[in-house]
Design a protein around this motif. Structure first.
Motif, PDB file in Angstrom:
ATOM      1  N   GLU A  27       0.835  -1.200   0.000  1.00 55.18           N
ATOM      2  CA  GLU A  27       0.000   0.000   0.000  1.00 55.18           C
ATOM      3  C   GLU A  27       0.874   1.255   0.000  1.00 55.18           C
ATOM      4  O   GLU A  27       0.573   2.224  -0.704  1.00 55.18           O
ATOM      5  N   CYS A  28       1.949   1.237   0.789  1.00 59.01           N
ATOM      6  CA  CYS A  28       2.873   2.379   0.846  1.00 59.01           C
ATOM      7  C   CYS A  28       3.511   2.620  -0.518  1.00 59.01           C
ATOM      8  O   CYS A  28       3.631   3.768  -0.962  1.00 59.01           O
ATOM      9  N   LYS A  29       3.894   1.556  -1.172  1.00 56.85           N
ATOM     10  CA  LYS A  29       4.505   1.696  -2.492  1.00 56.85           C
ATOM     11  C   LYS A  29       3.536   2.350  -3.472  1.00 56.85           C
ATOM     12  O   LYS A  29       3.900   3.271  -4.204  1.00 56.85           O
ATOM     13  N   SER A  30       2.300   1.889  -3.464  1.00 57.31           N
ATOM     14  CA  SER A  30       1.286   2.436  -4.360  1.00 57.31           C
ATOM     15  C   SER A  30       1.021   3.911  -4.046  1.00 57.31           C
ATOM     16  O   SER A  30       0.972   4.748  -4.956  1.00 57.31           O
ATOM     17  N   LEU A  31       0.840   4.244  -2.775  1.00 57.43           N
ATOM     18  CA  LEU A  31       0.613   5.634  -2.379  1.00 57.43           C
ATOM     19  C   LEU A  31       1.791   6.519  -2.762  1.00 57.43           C
ATOM     20  O   LEU A  31       1.604   7.641  -3.253  1.00 57.43           O
ATOM     21  N   ASN A  32       2.993   6.012  -2.558  1.00 54.42           N
ATOM     22  CA  ASN A  32       4.188   6.793  -2.876  1.00 54.42           C
ATOM     23  C   ASN A  32       4.276   7.063  -4.381  1.00 54.42           C
ATOM     24  O   ASN A  32       4.635   8.169  -4.798  1.00 54.42           O
ATOM     25  N   GLU A  33       3.951   6.065  -5.193  1.00 52.34           N
ATOM     26  CA  GLU A  33       3.964   6.250  -6.644  1.00 52.34           C
ATOM     27  C   GLU A  33       2.911   7.268  -7.069  1.00 52.34           C
ATOM     28  O   GLU A  33       3.173   8.121  -7.922  1.00 52.34           O
ATOM     29  N   GLN A  34       1.721   7.196  -6.477  1.00 55.47           N
ATOM     30  CA  GLN A  34       0.658   8.152  -6.797  1.00 55.47           C
ATOM     31  C   GLN A  34       1.073   9.570  -6.401  1.00 55.47           C
ATOM     32  O   GLN A  34       0.872  10.518  -7.169  1.00 55.47           O
ATOM     33  N   ASN A  35       1.644   9.700  -5.208  1.00 57.41           N
ATOM     34  CA  ASN A  35       2.069  11.018  -4.741  1.00 57.41           C
ATOM     35  C   ASN A  35       3.193  11.560  -5.614  1.00 57.41           C
ATOM     36  O   ASN A  35       3.226  12.756  -5.914  1.00 57.41           O
ATOM     37  N   GLY A  36       4.098  10.708  -6.026  1.00 61.65           N
ATOM     38  CA  GLY A  36       5.184  11.133  -6.912  1.00 61.65           C
ATOM     39  C   GLY A  36       4.651  11.641  -8.238  1.00 61.65           C
ATOM     40  O   GLY A  36       5.119  12.661  -8.763  1.00 61.65           O
ATOM     41  N   ALA A  37       3.642  10.960  -8.777  1.00 66.62           N
ATOM     42  CA  ALA A  37       3.036  11.396 -10.035  1.00 66.62           C
ATOM     43  C   ALA A  37       2.332  12.741  -9.854  1.00 66.62           C
ATOM     44  O   ALA A  37       2.415  13.616 -10.725  1.00 66.62           O
ATOM     45  N   THR A  38       1.668  12.926  -8.725  1.00 66.52           N
ATOM     46  CA  THR A  38       1.004  14.198  -8.440  1.00 66.52           C
ATOM     47  C   THR A  38       2.020  15.321  -8.320  1.00 66.52           C
ATOM     48  O   THR A  38       1.830  16.411  -8.875  1.00 66.52           O
ATOM     49  N   ILE A  39       3.117  15.062  -7.627  1.00 69.35           N
ATOM     50  CA  ILE A  39       4.171  16.072  -7.474  1.00 69.35           C
ATOM     51  C   ILE A  39       4.765  16.419  -8.835  1.00 69.35           C
ATOM     52  O   ILE A  39       5.003  17.583  -9.139  1.00 69.35           O
ATOM     53  N   ASP A  40       4.997  15.404  -9.661  1.00 68.20           N
ATOM     54  CA  ASP A  40       5.537  15.650 -10.999  1.00 68.20           C
ATOM     55  C   ASP A  40       4.581  16.521 -11.814  1.00 68.20           C
ATOM     56  O   ASP A  40       5.005  17.463 -12.489  1.00 68.20           O
ATOM     57  N   LEU A  41       3.294  16.215 -11.743  1.00 69.27           N
ATOM     58  CA  LEU A  41       2.293  16.991 -12.476  1.00 69.27           C
ATOM     59  C   LEU A  41       2.256  18.436 -11.977  1.00 69.27           C
ATOM     60  O   LEU A  41       2.221  19.376 -12.785  1.00 69.27           O
ATOM     61  N   LEU A  42       2.274  18.626 -10.659  1.00 67.38           N
ATOM     62  CA  LEU A  42       2.287  19.978 -10.100  1.00 67.38           C
ATOM     63  C   LEU A  42       3.547  20.730 -10.504  1.00 67.38           C
ATOM     64  O   LEU A  42       3.491  21.924 -10.813  1.00 67.38           O
ATOM     65  N   SER A  43       4.660  20.041 -10.528  1.00 69.24           N
ATOM     66  CA  SER A  43       5.920  20.657 -10.929  1.00 69.24           C
ATOM     67  C   SER A  43       5.877  21.105 -12.382  1.00 69.24           C
ATOM     68  O   SER A  43       6.312  22.216 -12.721  1.00 69.24           O
ATOM     69  N   ARG A  44       5.343  20.252 -13.249  1.00 71.96           N
ATOM     70  CA  ARG A  44       5.226  20.615 -14.668  1.00 71.96           C
ATOM     71  C   ARG A  44       4.302  21.810 -14.850  1.00 71.96           C
ATOM     72  O   ARG A  44       4.575  22.704 -15.653  1.00 71.96           O
ATOM     73  N   HIS A  45       3.197  21.801 -14.114  1.00 73.65           N
ATOM     74  CA  HIS A  45       2.246  22.903 -14.206  1.00 73.65           C
ATOM     75  C   HIS A  45       2.898  24.217 -13.749  1.00 73.65           C
ATOM     76  O   HIS A  45       2.731  25.257 -14.403  1.00 73.65           O
ATOM     77  N   THR A  46       3.641  24.159 -12.659  1.00 76.86           N
ATOM     78  CA  THR A  46       4.327  25.350 -12.152  1.00 76.86           C
ATOM     79  C   THR A  46       5.354  25.849 -13.149  1.00 76.86           C
ATOM     80  O   THR A  46       5.443  27.050 -13.424  1.00 76.86           O
TER      81      THR A  46
END
Length: 164
Positions: A110-129
């Motif tokens: 579960e931690c691995k899955s959450l971490n991957e999802q959060n990483g993708a969200t951070i990447d998306l926010l970074s690209r948007h910024t």
């Protein structure tokens, strides 16, 4: 020898389960923080907590490797099952530890899955910024030049659309 190492292993697994559950909580809080208006201080605090928990889990892995080595077993899932079989053969009662181990593996997944999802969200926010900053600086939406390593290079001659 397993009679001496088993009580240690039992406690190590229980401690690791608690650490993994704390990590899952931190990752869930990070998910919530990223889905709201991101607050850098909160996200940095969560990242520091995650780093500490991961460090402790890595220490657990090293200790488990040592315990398995005393039984001349490598550190893998099959060896853990073999270790529990040996404990049972020695007259120990590994049922609780087997359950805790299974729960630990589930929480880690579960931690691995959450971490991957959060990483993708951070990447998306970074690209948007980055894209927003490029627009404010008056840069074209896509880069026209690339460096020798294939990465897009900044436009040297841009002008800001606004001034603060």
């Amino acid at each position: 020898m397993i009679e001496k190492t088993y009580p240690i292993t039992e406690q190590l697994i229980l401690n690791a389960l608690q650490l993994a559950q704390q990590l899952r909580l931190e990752l869930t809080q990070e998910t919530d923080a990223l889905n709201q208006t991101p607050q850098a201080d909160l996200i940095n605090s969560i990242a520091a907590n995650k780093k500490q928990l991961v460090s402790q889990l890595e220490q657990f892995n090293e200790q488990l490797t040592q315990v398995l080595a005393t039984e001349k077993l490598p550190n893998n899932q099959e060896s853990i099952r073999e270790y529990f079989k040996r404990a049972e053969t020695a007259g120990l009662l590994p049922a609780k530890s087997i359950g805790n181990w299974a729960q630990l593996m589930l929480v880690c997944a579960e931690c691995k899955s959450l971490n991957e999802q959060n990483g993708a969200t951070i990447d998306l926010l970074s690209r948007h910024t980055k894209r927003s900053l490029d627009i404010l600086k008056g840069k074209p939406e896509s880069a026209n030049t690339y460096g020798s390593d294939g990465s897009a290079q900044s436009d040297r001659y841009s002008h800001s659309l606004i001034s603060v």
